[in-house]
Design a protein around this motif. Structure first.
Motif, PDB file in Angstrom:
ATOM      1  N   ALA A 114       0.829  -1.209   0.000  1.00 43.81           N
ATOM      2  CA  ALA A 114       0.000   0.000   0.000  1.00 43.81           C
ATOM      3  C   ALA A 114       0.861   1.256   0.000  1.00 43.81           C
ATOM      4  CB  ALA A 114      -0.930  -0.009   1.209  1.00 43.81           C
ATOM      5  N   VAL A 115       1.927   1.249   0.811  1.00 40.61           N
ATOM      6  CA  VAL A 115       2.811   2.421   0.861  1.00 40.61           C
ATOM      7  C   VAL A 115       3.422   2.681  -0.513  1.00 40.61           C
ATOM      8  CG1 VAL A 115       4.938   3.373   1.843  1.00 40.61           C
ATOM      9  CG2 VAL A 115       3.327   2.144   3.313  1.00 40.61           C
ATOM     10  N   ARG A 116       3.896   1.633  -1.149  1.00 40.13           N
ATOM     11  CA  ARG A 116       4.495   1.795  -2.485  1.00 40.13           C
ATOM     12  C   ARG A 116       3.445   2.252  -3.496  1.00 40.13           C
ATOM     13  NH1 ARG A 116       8.345  -3.192  -3.931  1.00 40.13           N
ATOM     14  NH2 ARG A 116       8.887  -1.702  -5.565  1.00 40.13           N
ATOM     15  N   SER A 117       2.227   1.745  -3.345  1.00 35.90           N
ATOM     16  CA  SER A 117       1.150   2.142  -4.256  1.00 35.90           C
ATOM     17  C   SER A 117       0.795   3.613  -4.075  1.00 35.90           C
ATOM     18  CB  SER A 117      -0.083   1.259  -4.008  1.00 35.90           C
ATOM     19  OG  SER A 117      -1.170   1.669  -4.813  1.00 35.90           O
ATOM     20  N   MET A 159       5.059  -7.222  14.996  1.00 40.06           N
ATOM     21  CA  MET A 159       4.568  -6.791  13.681  1.00 40.06           C
ATOM     22  C   MET A 159       5.220  -5.495  13.210  1.00 40.06           C
ATOM     23  SD  MET A 159       0.699  -6.469  12.165  1.00 40.06           S
ATOM     24  CE  MET A 159       0.126  -5.123  13.188  1.00 40.06           C
ATOM     25  N   ILE A 160       5.399  -4.520  14.104  1.00 35.58           N
ATOM     26  CA  ILE A 160       5.999  -3.260  13.671  1.00 35.58           C
ATOM     27  C   ILE A 160       7.449  -3.471  13.246  1.00 35.58           C
ATOM     28  CG2 ILE A 160       6.778  -0.994  14.483  1.00 35.58           C
ATOM     29  CD1 ILE A 160       4.168  -0.746  16.008  1.00 35.58           C
ATOM     30  N   ASP A 161       8.199  -4.280  14.013  1.00 33.23           N
ATOM     31  CA  ASP A 161       9.578  -4.573  13.615  1.00 33.23           C
ATOM     32  C   ASP A 161       9.618  -5.243  12.245  1.00 33.23           C
ATOM     33  OD1 ASP A 161      10.597  -3.505  15.939  1.00 33.23           O
ATOM     34  OD2 ASP A 161      10.716  -5.431  16.989  1.00 33.23           O
ATOM     35  N   ALA A 162       8.687  -6.156  12.017  1.00 35.89           N
ATOM     36  CA  ALA A 162       8.633  -6.838  10.721  1.00 35.89           C
ATOM     37  C   ALA A 162       8.307  -5.849   9.610  1.00 35.89           C
ATOM     38  CB  ALA A 162       7.591  -7.957  10.760  1.00 35.89           C
ATOM     39  N   ALA A 163       7.415  -4.905   9.898  1.00 36.95           N
ATOM     40  CA  ALA A 163       7.041  -3.910   8.892  1.00 36.95           C
ATOM     41  C   ALA A 163       8.216  -2.986   8.570  1.00 36.95           C
ATOM     42  CB  ALA A 163       5.850  -3.091   9.378  1.00 36.95           C
ATOM     43  N   VAL A 164       8.947  -2.568   9.603  1.00 35.03           N
ATOM     44  CA  VAL A 164      10.116  -1.704   9.378  1.00 35.03           C
ATOM     45  C   VAL A 164      11.155  -2.418   8.510  1.00 35.03           C
ATOM     46  CG1 VAL A 164      12.080  -0.594  10.511  1.00 35.03           C
ATOM     47  CG2 VAL A 164       9.795  -0.348  11.477  1.00 35.03           C
ATOM     48  N   ALA A 165      11.392  -3.700   8.813  1.00 37.52           N
ATOM     49  CA  ALA A 165      12.354  -4.468   8.018  1.00 37.52           C
ATOM     50  C   ALA A 165      11.888  -4.625   6.576  1.00 37.52           C
ATOM     51  CB  ALA A 165      12.573  -5.839   8.659  1.00 37.52           C
ATOM     52  N   ALA A 166      10.603  -4.887   6.397  1.00 39.29           N
ATOM     53  CA  ALA A 166      10.059  -5.057   5.042  1.00 39.29           C
ATOM     54  C   ALA A 166      10.116  -3.751   4.257  1.00 39.29           C
ATOM     55  CB  ALA A 166       8.626  -5.574   5.118  1.00 39.29           C
ATOM     56  N   LEU A 167       9.844  -2.644   4.922  1.00 46.17           N
ATOM     57  CA  LEU A 167       9.947  -1.346   4.254  1.00 46.17           C
ATOM     58  C   LEU A 167      11.387  -1.093   3.794  1.00 46.17           C
ATOM     59  CD1 LEU A 167       7.766   0.796   6.683  1.00 46.17           C
ATOM     60  CD2 LEU A 167       7.254   0.391   4.273  1.00 46.17           C
ATOM     61  N   GLY A 168      12.343  -1.435   4.649  1.00 46.50           N
ATOM     62  CA  GLY A 168      13.746  -1.254   4.281  1.00 46.50           C
ATOM     63  C   GLY A 168      14.108  -2.051   3.047  1.00 46.50           C
ATOM     64  N   ARG A 169      13.631  -3.294   2.980  1.00 45.97           N
ATOM     65  CA  ARG A 169      13.915  -4.122   1.795  1.00 45.97           C
ATOM     66  C   ARG A 169      13.252  -3.551   0.548  1.00 45.97           C
ATOM     67  NH1 ARG A 169      13.049  -8.208   5.718  1.00 45.97           N
ATOM     68  NH2 ARG A 169      10.902  -8.538   4.998  1.00 45.97           N
ATOM     69  N   ALA A 170      12.129  -2.857   0.737  1.00 44.46           N
ATOM     70  CA  ALA A 170      11.414  -2.265  -0.397  1.00 44.46           C
ATOM     71  C   ALA A 170      11.957  -0.882  -0.764  1.00 44.46           C
ATOM     72  CB  ALA A 170       9.922  -2.170  -0.071  1.00 44.46           C
ATOM     73  N   GLY A 171      12.945  -0.407  -0.004  1.00 47.84           N
ATOM     74  CA  GLY A 171      13.546   0.891  -0.316  1.00 47.84           C
ATOM     75  C   GLY A 171      12.748   2.078   0.182  1.00 47.84           C
ATOM     76  N   VAL A 172      11.904   1.859   1.206  1.00 42.37           N
ATOM     77  CA  VAL A 172      11.100   2.947   1.778  1.00 42.37           C
ATOM     78  C   VAL A 172      11.635   3.280   3.166  1.00 42.37           C
ATOM     79  CG1 VAL A 172       8.809   3.688   2.500  1.00 42.37           C
ATOM     80  CG2 VAL A 172       9.061   2.200   0.506  1.00 42.37           C
ATOM     81  N   ALA A 173      11.914   4.546   3.415  1.00 47.12           N
ATOM     82  CA  ALA A 173      12.455   4.972   4.704  1.00 47.12           C
ATOM     83  C   ALA A 173      11.379   4.957   5.779  1.00 47.12           C
ATOM     84  CB  ALA A 173      13.048   6.373   4.587  1.00 47.12           C
ATOM     85  N   SER A 174      11.797   4.671   7.018  1.00 49.67           N
ATOM     86  CA  SER A 174      10.894   4.792   8.159  1.00 49.67           C
ATOM     87  C   SER A 174      11.699   5.271   9.355  1.00 49.67           C
ATOM     88  CB  SER A 174      10.185   3.465   8.464  1.00 49.67           C
ATOM     89  OG  SER A 174      11.119   2.466   8.840  1.00 49.67           O
ATOM     90  N   CYS A 175      11.004   5.877  10.330  1.00 54.63           N
ATOM     91  CA  CYS A 175      11.729   6.443  11.463  1.00 54.63           C
ATOM     92  C   CYS A 175      10.798   6.651  12.639  1.00 54.63           C
ATOM     93  CB  CYS A 175      12.366   7.779  11.076  1.00 54.63           C
ATOM     94  SG  CYS A 175      11.170   9.144  10.956  1.00 54.63           S
ATOM     95  N   MET A 176      11.397   6.983  13.779  1.00 51.61           N
ATOM     96  CA  MET A 176      10.679   7.426  14.968  1.00 51.61           C
ATOM     97  C   MET A 176      11.575   8.417  15.689  1.00 51.61           C
ATOM     98  SD  MET A 176      11.032   4.041  17.411  1.00 51.61           S
ATOM     99  CE  MET A 176      10.133   3.002  16.257  1.00 51.61           C
ATOM    100  N   SER A 177      10.979   9.249  16.542  1.00 52.90           N
ATOM    101  CA  SER A 177      11.743  10.214  17.325  1.00 52.90           C
ATOM    102  C   SER A 177      11.454   9.947  18.796  1.00 52.90           C
ATOM    103  CB  SER A 177      11.358  11.647  16.944  1.00 52.90           C
ATOM    104  OG  SER A 177      12.206  12.585  17.568  1.00 52.90           O
ATOM    105  N   GLU A 178      12.479   9.612  19.558  1.00 53.76           N
ATOM    106  CA  GLU A 178      12.323   9.175  20.938  1.00 53.76           C
ATOM    107  C   GLU A 178      11.474  10.160  21.749  1.00 53.76           C
ATOM    108  OE1 GLU A 178      12.394   6.480  23.774  1.00 53.76           O
ATOM    109  OE2 GLU A 178      13.405   6.208  21.845  1.00 53.76           O
TER     110      GLU A 178
END
Length: 327
Positions: A114-117, A159-178
């Motif tokens: 969905a993000v890529r779409s 699930m969130i860790d899995a999503a972050v890893a999958a986004l990285g493999r898809a070339g999409v950046a993700s982040c959080m601010s402490e």
């Protein structure tokens, strides 16, 4: 100490995100002088001194470009928790699976797709998925903040860790601010992006983020529709700039923010449209006739607290430069 090859490549990638047409061979030529040797072969022959020279040039170029260079295009910002959990519950309802773990795998794939779409459909130049890493200090102001939310099913903890890893493999950046909610970080990126010349599209069903909408910022709705200032006002009865004041009066049940007792959405709209922001409404309260004015006077502090709780904190640190989110 000599720069490592990995460090030099990291610097090159950071610069390449800002100048996609840049080539490593050109960087080596600029730092070391022209050579007829194929860049790949030349790279393998670089000495520690050569690496230092290339790293120094890359550092110089990155410093010159800085973080305030005007940009162009669309910046897609995705409220990660909001979008991912919506995918999970849709998949749980539709997929014939036997465990939460099975749903997690399906949901993560659907979410990344969905993000890529969204990025492709809206021709985004930059895209970033943002996650929660705190509550922005709201729990200290109101211990019951979000206490009404139901926990997620067992088996979804990763699930969130899995999503972050999958986004990285898809070339999409993700982040959080402490220490900040995703909403706050989205607000901070939106502020920075607009100042840099970008248009911003936000993916989230969270009403708080509608406060950011203006002629340069819009929300992608659940059916892919564009939600701008007119759509926000049609939905809530007030423009985006006064949505936080409306929520402070009417409350926001999704976050367990109560607002003013006896003031519902219809009354909140009437008050804001007549008087303006929350401060103006409360200033006018003593002169209001009947129970309405008395309630506003009695619960003025609660309304001010609610206003703090629904205010997006756009002072959050930006963990990733916008230039490094290019898609």
């Amino acid at each position: 100490m000599s720069a490592s090859a990995a460090h030099v490549l990291d610097l090159f990638r950071a610069l390449h995100r800002r100048k996609p047409d840049l080539r490593l061979g050109a960087v080596m030529d600029a730092a070391l002088g022209r050579s007829g040797v194929d860049p790949k072969a030349r790279w393998s022959r670089l000495t520690p001194d050569d690496l230092d020279a290339v790293a120094e040039l890359l550092d110089e170029r990155l410093a010159i470009m800085g973080d305030d260079e005007p940009l162009s295009g669309l910046f897609l910002l995705v409220d990660g928790p909001n979008a991912l959990w919506r995918n999970f519950y849709v998949c749980a309802a539709l997929e014939p699976v036997e465990s939460a773990g099975d749903v997690v795998r399906v949901a993560v794939r659907a979410f990344v797709g969905a993000v890529r779409s969204w990025a492709a459909k809206h021709r985004a130049s930059y895209a970033l998925v943002v996650w929660d890493a705190g509550d922005g200090g709201r729990g200290a102001l109101l211990p019951s903040y979000k206490a009404n939310r139901i926990g997620h099913p067992a088996g979804t903890e990763g699930m969130i860790d899995a999503a972050v890893a999958a986004l990285g493999r898809a070339g999409v950046a993700s982040c959080m601010s402490e220490g900040y909610e995703a909403d706050d970080v989205i607000a901070a990126y939106t502020k920075a992006a607009v100042a840099r010349g970008l248009e911003v599209a936000i993916v989230s069903q969270d009403k708080d983020l509608r406060q950011l909408v203006n002629d340069r910022v819009w929300v992608i709705g659940p059916k892919g529709e564009r939600i701008g200032p007119a759509e926000v006002e049609a939905k809530f009865g007030v423009p985006p700039s006064l949505l936080g004041d409306y929520l402070a009066l009417a409350g926001d049940g999704s976050d367990n923010v109560k607002g003013v007792p006896g003031v519902g959405p219809k009354t909140a709209v009437e008050l804001v449209r007549k008087h303006g922001d929350l401060a103006a409404v409360l200033a006018a309260a003593p002169e209001m006739k009947g129970k309405r004015g008395a309630l506003l006077v009695e619960h003025a502090d609660a309304a001010r607290l609610a206003r703090q709780l629904v205010t997006l904190r756009d002072d959050a640190a930006l963990p990733i430069p916008i230039e490094e989110t290019r898609v």
